[in-house]
Design a protein around this motif. Structure first.
Motif, short mmCIF file in Angstrom:
data_model
loop_
_atom_site.label_atom_id
_atom_site.label_comp_id
_atom_site.label_asym_id
_atom_site.label_seq_id
_atom_site.Cartn_x
_atom_site.Cartn_y
_atom_site.Cartn_z
N ALA A 22 -39.79 -6.43 17.53
CA ALA A 22 -38.36 -6.48 17.18
C ALA A 22 -37.97 -5.19 16.48
O ALA A 22 -38.82 -4.46 15.97
N LEU A 23 -36.67 -4.92 16.47
CA LEU A 23 -36.12 -3.77 15.74
C LEU A 23 -35.05 -4.27 14.78
O LEU A 23 -34.29 -5.18 15.12
N THR A 24 -35.00 -3.65 13.61
CA THR A 24 -33.94 -3.94 12.64
C THR A 24 -33.12 -2.69 12.45
O THR A 24 -33.65 -1.62 12.20
N PHE A 25 -31.81 -2.84 12.57
CA PHE A 25 -30.84 -1.77 12.42
C PHE A 25 -30.20 -1.96 11.05
O PHE A 25 -29.61 -3.01 10.78
N GLY A 32 -22.67 0.92 -2.06
CA GLY A 32 -23.92 0.17 -2.12
C GLY A 32 -24.03 -1.01 -1.18
O GLY A 32 -25.05 -1.68 -1.15
N THR A 33 -23.01 -1.28 -0.40
CA THR A 33 -23.06 -2.39 0.56
C THR A 33 -24.06 -2.05 1.65
O THR A 33 -24.19 -0.90 2.06
N ARG A 34 -24.75 -3.08 2.13
CA ARG A 34 -25.77 -2.87 3.14
C ARG A 34 -25.68 -3.99 4.18
O ARG A 34 -25.43 -5.14 3.84
N GLY A 35 -25.88 -3.65 5.42
CA GLY A 35 -25.88 -4.65 6.49
C GLY A 35 -27.09 -4.45 7.38
O GLY A 35 -27.54 -3.33 7.60
N GLY A 67 -15.42 3.72 8.64
CA GLY A 67 -15.81 3.23 7.33
C GLY A 67 -16.57 4.31 6.61
O GLY A 67 -16.74 5.42 7.12
N ARG A 68 -17.03 4.00 5.47
CA ARG A 68 -17.75 4.98 4.69
C ARG A 68 -19.24 4.72 4.84
O ARG A 68 -19.91 4.27 3.93
N LEU A 69 -19.72 5.02 6.02
CA LEU A 69 -21.13 4.86 6.35
C LEU A 69 -21.92 6.00 5.71
O LEU A 69 -21.61 7.17 5.91
#
Length: 127
Positions: A22-25, A32-35, A67-69
Motif C-alpha cells: 500500500a501507499l500513503t499520501f 499544521g493541518t495534516r491529511g 490552499g496553503r500546501l
C-alpha cells in the motif's frame, strides 16, 4: 511530488529487497493541518510504474484546491520481503523492457551514487 520522489521510493524499497502492499499520501498544510490517504496496490510491488500509477490516483483523489500546501510525502506501507512475492509472467513487452531498464538504472545508481535521479534533479523541502 515529481518523478524524483517516486524514483527514490521505488529504489529505497528495491535496494533492501522489499515491496509495498500500500501507499500513503501525506499532505501538510499551513497552520499544521495534516491529511492522509492510503490505498492498496493490486499486488505488492516496488516498481516505479506501479508506484507512480497509484501515487497519481492518490493525488487525484485528494482533489487539491488552492490552499496553503507546505509539504507532500509518499510512504510505502505494509512492507514484505520481495522473495515472498510471486513473480508473474507478463506478455506486456513494453512493461518488461521498463523493468529491465529500471534494474539497469539501479545498478548505475549503486555504482555512481544515489544522487543520480535524473537530469538536473533537485529535491528540497517546500518553503
Amino acid at each position: 511530488m515529481g518523478r524524483p520522489a517516486l524514483l527514490q521510493l521505488g529504489r529505497l524499497l528495491r535496494h533492501p529487497g522489499q515491496t509495498a502492499r500500500a501507499l500513503t499520501f501525506i499532505l501538510r498544510f499551513a497552520g499544521g493541518t495534516r491529511g492522509e490517504k492510503t490505498r492498496r496496490l493490486t499486488e505488492p510491488s516496488a516498481h516505479d510504474d506501479d508506484l507512480r500509477t497509484l501515487a497519481y490516483q492518490l493525488m487525484d483523489a485528494a482533489d487539491l484546491q488552492r490552499g496553503r500546501l507546505t509539504g507532500i510525502s509518499l510512504k510505502g506501507e505494509d512492507l514484505v520481503d520481495a522473495d515472498q512475492v510471486a513473480q508473474q509472467i507478463s506478455l506486456d513487452t513494453a512493461r518488461e523492457a521498463r523493468l529491465v531498464a529500471e534494474a539497469a538504472m539501479d545498478r548505475i545508481r549503486d555504482k555512481f551514487g544515489q544522487g543520480i535521479i535524473g537530469p538536473a534533479a533537485v529535491i528540497r523541502r517546500a518553503s
